[in-house]
Design a protein around this motif. Sequence first.
Motif, PDB file in Angstrom:
ATOM      1  N   ASP A 132       5.019  29.701 -44.927  1.00 27.20           N
ATOM      2  CA  ASP A 132       5.893  30.204 -43.849  1.00 27.20           C
ATOM      3  C   ASP A 132       6.017  29.177 -42.721  1.00 27.20           C
ATOM      4  OD1 ASP A 132       6.356  32.595 -45.117  1.00 27.20           O
ATOM      5  OD2 ASP A 132       4.709  33.647 -44.119  1.00 27.20           O
ATOM      6  N   ALA A 161       8.143  26.402 -43.718  1.00 27.57           N
ATOM      7  CA  ALA A 161       9.552  26.829 -43.731  1.00 27.57           C
ATOM      8  C   ALA A 161      10.119  26.986 -42.322  1.00 27.57           C
ATOM      9  CB  ALA A 161       9.686  28.129 -44.499  1.00 27.57           C
ATOM     10  N   MET A 210       8.447  28.705 -39.481  1.00 31.53           N
ATOM     11  CA  MET A 210       7.913  29.731 -38.581  1.00 31.53           C
ATOM     12  C   MET A 210       6.966  29.086 -37.569  1.00 31.53           C
ATOM     13  SD  MET A 210       5.748  33.189 -39.539  1.00 31.53           S
ATOM     14  CE  MET A 210       7.045  33.969 -40.458  1.00 31.53           C
ATOM     15  N   TRP A 249       3.050  33.039 -37.073  1.00 25.13           N
ATOM     16  CA  TRP A 249       2.366  33.268 -38.343  1.00 25.13           C
ATOM     17  C   TRP A 249       0.996  33.916 -38.097  1.00 25.13           C
ATOM     18  CZ3 TRP A 249      -2.219  31.409 -40.441  1.00 25.13           C
ATOM     19  CH2 TRP A 249      -2.411  31.699 -41.806  1.00 25.13           C
ATOM     20  N   HIS A 307       1.408  37.512 -37.307  1.00 23.48           N
ATOM     21  CA  HIS A 307       1.651  38.332 -38.505  1.00 23.48           C
ATOM     22  C   HIS A 307       0.346  38.588 -39.253  1.00 23.48           C
ATOM     23  CE1 HIS A 307       6.208  37.217 -38.891  1.00 23.48           C
ATOM     24  NE2 HIS A 307       5.934  37.978 -37.845  1.00 23.48           N
ATOM     25  N   THR A 334      -1.808  27.477 -50.976  1.00 27.55           N
ATOM     26  CA  THR A 334      -2.139  28.670 -50.212  1.00 27.55           C
ATOM     27  C   THR A 334      -3.153  29.479 -51.012  1.00 27.55           C
ATOM     28  OG1 THR A 334       0.166  28.674 -49.612  1.00 27.55           O
ATOM     29  CG2 THR A 334      -1.087  30.614 -49.004  1.00 27.55           C
TER      30      THR A 334
END
Length: 231
Positions: A104, A107, A109, A114, A117, A226
């Motif tokens: 993320d 990409a 964010m 992050w 979240h 990840t």
Amino acid sequence: MKIGIIGAGQIGGTLTRRLTKLGHEVFVANSRGPVSLAELARETGAKPVPVQEAARAGEVVVVTIPEAKIRHLPRDLFAGVPDDVVVIDTGNYYPRERDGRIGDIEAGMAESRWVEHQLSRPVVKVFNNIYAQHLLERGRPAGSPGRIALPVAGDNKQAKKTVIQLVDQLGFDAVDAGSLDESWRQQPGTPVYTADFDAEGVRRALAQASKQRTPKWQATENSPGTFARPA
Ligand SMILES: NC(=O)c1ccc[n+]([C@@H]2O[C@H](COP(=O)([O-])OP(=O)(O)OC[C@H]3O[C@@H](n4cnc5c(N)ncnc54)[C@H](OP(=O)(O)O)[C@@H]3O)[C@@H](O)[C@H]2O)c1
């Protein structure tokens, strides 16, 4: 104030030392448990506690562990913690040296979005752009010429106000750096990162920042992948 600190390394240890000296009641946690924090507790008077307790102990809770390890924190860490408790994120994403790839963030964010979240909890981003040693040693009284300023980003005005007061107590000016989605302006590789600018310099540096992540701060195909959050 009562302050919880999750992470007792360079930044967590420094904040424990500085905040206890200022008279705050600090509850500090790491991954290995309270027994491993006995020496820091003796030195500072902070109370070593399990992570869950640190999250519930403070009017302010600082989360200061390596970015990728945020996923190892309990899912319900902040469940039931009142909304007015301020959560601070000091984190930086180091894909090559430490954290591996976080899709993320790669990409686009913002790193703290992050984190938010992962924690299911709004955060305020601060202390990420100053070396721990400088946080320990370079605080100055308000009004001192060249006083270092720190950017503070977040979506909640009241939470930012609390953080700005804390930053001032620690000996630094604070610059409101906008919303959490704007907080890429203070991430690694930006002009304000580890620069120790004064308030005017911080404002200028934030304005000059580019959202484009430079190659040094991007994962490579060799970066560890990840990993899943443990069940
Ligand atoms: N170092 C700096 O100068 C600096 C400056 C600004 C921002 N930052 C950022 O702030 C964050 C913390 O950096 P740091 O340098 O303070 O890290 P550090 O010295 O490596 O310390 C990390 C701390 O996090 C704890 N921890 C790791 N996983 C945990 C878990 N699952 N639950 C609870 N505690 C856990 C560790 O506890 P154990 O030892 O028990 O595992 C340790 O106390 C990073 O994102 C870093 O990029 C660092």
